[in-house]
Scaffold this motif. Structure first.
Motif, PDB file in Angstrom:
ATOM      1  N   ALA A  36       0.809  -1.219   0.000  1.00 37.84           N
ATOM      2  CA  ALA A  36       0.000   0.000   0.000  1.00 37.84           C
ATOM      3  C   ALA A  36       0.840   1.267   0.000  1.00 37.84           C
ATOM      4  CB  ALA A  36      -0.989   0.024   1.174  1.00 37.84           C
ATOM      5  N   HIS A  63      -0.399  -0.038  -7.002  1.00 41.46           N
ATOM      6  CA  HIS A  63      -0.031   0.969  -6.010  1.00 41.46           C
ATOM      7  C   HIS A  63       0.151   2.328  -6.678  1.00 41.46           C
ATOM      8  CE1 HIS A  63       1.074  -2.792  -4.018  1.00 41.46           C
ATOM      9  NE2 HIS A  63       1.021  -2.148  -2.878  1.00 41.46           N
ATOM     10  N   ILE A  97      -6.248  -2.094   3.309  1.00 39.96           N
ATOM     11  CA  ILE A  97      -7.060  -2.435   2.136  1.00 39.96           C
ATOM     12  C   ILE A  97      -8.364  -1.640   2.141  1.00 39.96           C
ATOM     13  CG2 ILE A  97      -8.413  -4.263   1.030  1.00 39.96           C
ATOM     14  CD1 ILE A  97      -6.217  -6.223   1.954  1.00 39.96           C
ATOM     15  N   LEU A 112      -5.119  -4.449  -4.170  1.00 38.50           N
ATOM     16  CA  LEU A 112      -4.434  -4.678  -2.906  1.00 38.50           C
ATOM     17  C   LEU A 112      -4.887  -5.973  -2.245  1.00 38.50           C
ATOM     18  CD1 LEU A 112      -4.375  -1.101  -1.319  1.00 38.50           C
ATOM     19  CD2 LEU A 112      -2.458  -2.347  -2.326  1.00 38.50           C
TER      20      LEU A 112
END
Length: 210
Positions: A34, A62, A140, A183
């Motif tokens: 992340a 990302h 997430i 993610l």
């Protein structure tokens, strides 16, 4: 090869955002889960000032890079980073990785050791410690600054160093359509083994390692 601002490069059909500064031996900075290339904003210029070419990228799924993560596996991310090295013209690099980025760096070294001059591993995933599931799940699903702030502060020895600009980047990345799904797919992977069947921790030391 030096750029004042982040740019995009085509990597095996994916649009990958990167920033390259300085001149000299190549260093590639690989962020964690992340994260984004701005993870290294306080490090990149200092490293480049030491006579190095320093590159940082947004991994697939990302930042502003392509949200196509394929299977989301570590091997898939490794293949993308290897293709990035080709696209950016880097034959051999010093790899600096944080958390998931460190696991990726170890797996890349196992797969293609001739391309890696050294490894610097910061809080590496895949060394046997239990990965904090609450942090992963939180990163997430969080979408707002208020939701992301307590999670991202956990990444700092001094939480006060987390800036509003970093929070805003994280919020913008999470608001992209498909970002949460990307993610989640990456998070479902496990970072224990390498393509050759070795444990990630066994790769450390096969090249100079910090």
């Amino acid at each position: 090869m030096t750029a004042a601002e982040p740019a995009f490069v085509d990597v095996a059909g994916r649009r990958i955002r990167h920033l390259v500064t300085g001149d000299g031996d190549a260093v590639l900075l690989v962020h964690g889960f992340a994260g984004c290339l701005e993870t290294w904003s306080t490090n990149q210029a200092a490293l480049a000032a030491g006579g190095r070419t320093v590159a940082a990228l947004d991994l697939p799924g990302h930042g502003e890079s392509s949200l196509d993560v394929g299977s989301g596996s570590l091997d898939e991310l490794v293949a993308c980073v290897r293709a990035y090295l080709d696209a950016a013209g880097f034959d051999r690099v010093h790899l600096v990785g944080h958390s998931m980025g460190a696991a990726l760096s170890l797996a890349l070294t196992d797969h293609d050791p001739a391309r890696v001059r050294s490894l610097t591993l910061i809080g590496p995933a895949g060394f046997g410690q239990r990965i904090d599931p609450d942090f992963i799940r939180g990163m997430i699903v969080a979408r707002t600054r208020d939701e992301l702030r307590p999670l991202m502060r956990r990444l700092y020895a001094d939480p006060a160093r987390l800036t509003d600009a970093e929070l805003d980047l994280a919020v913008a990345a999470k608001r992209r359509e498909g970002a949460i799904e990307a993610l989640a797919k990456i998070a479902s992977s496990r970072y224990a083994g390498t393509p050759s069947g070795r444990q990630l921790r066994d790769v450390a030391g096969t090249v100079p390692t910090l």
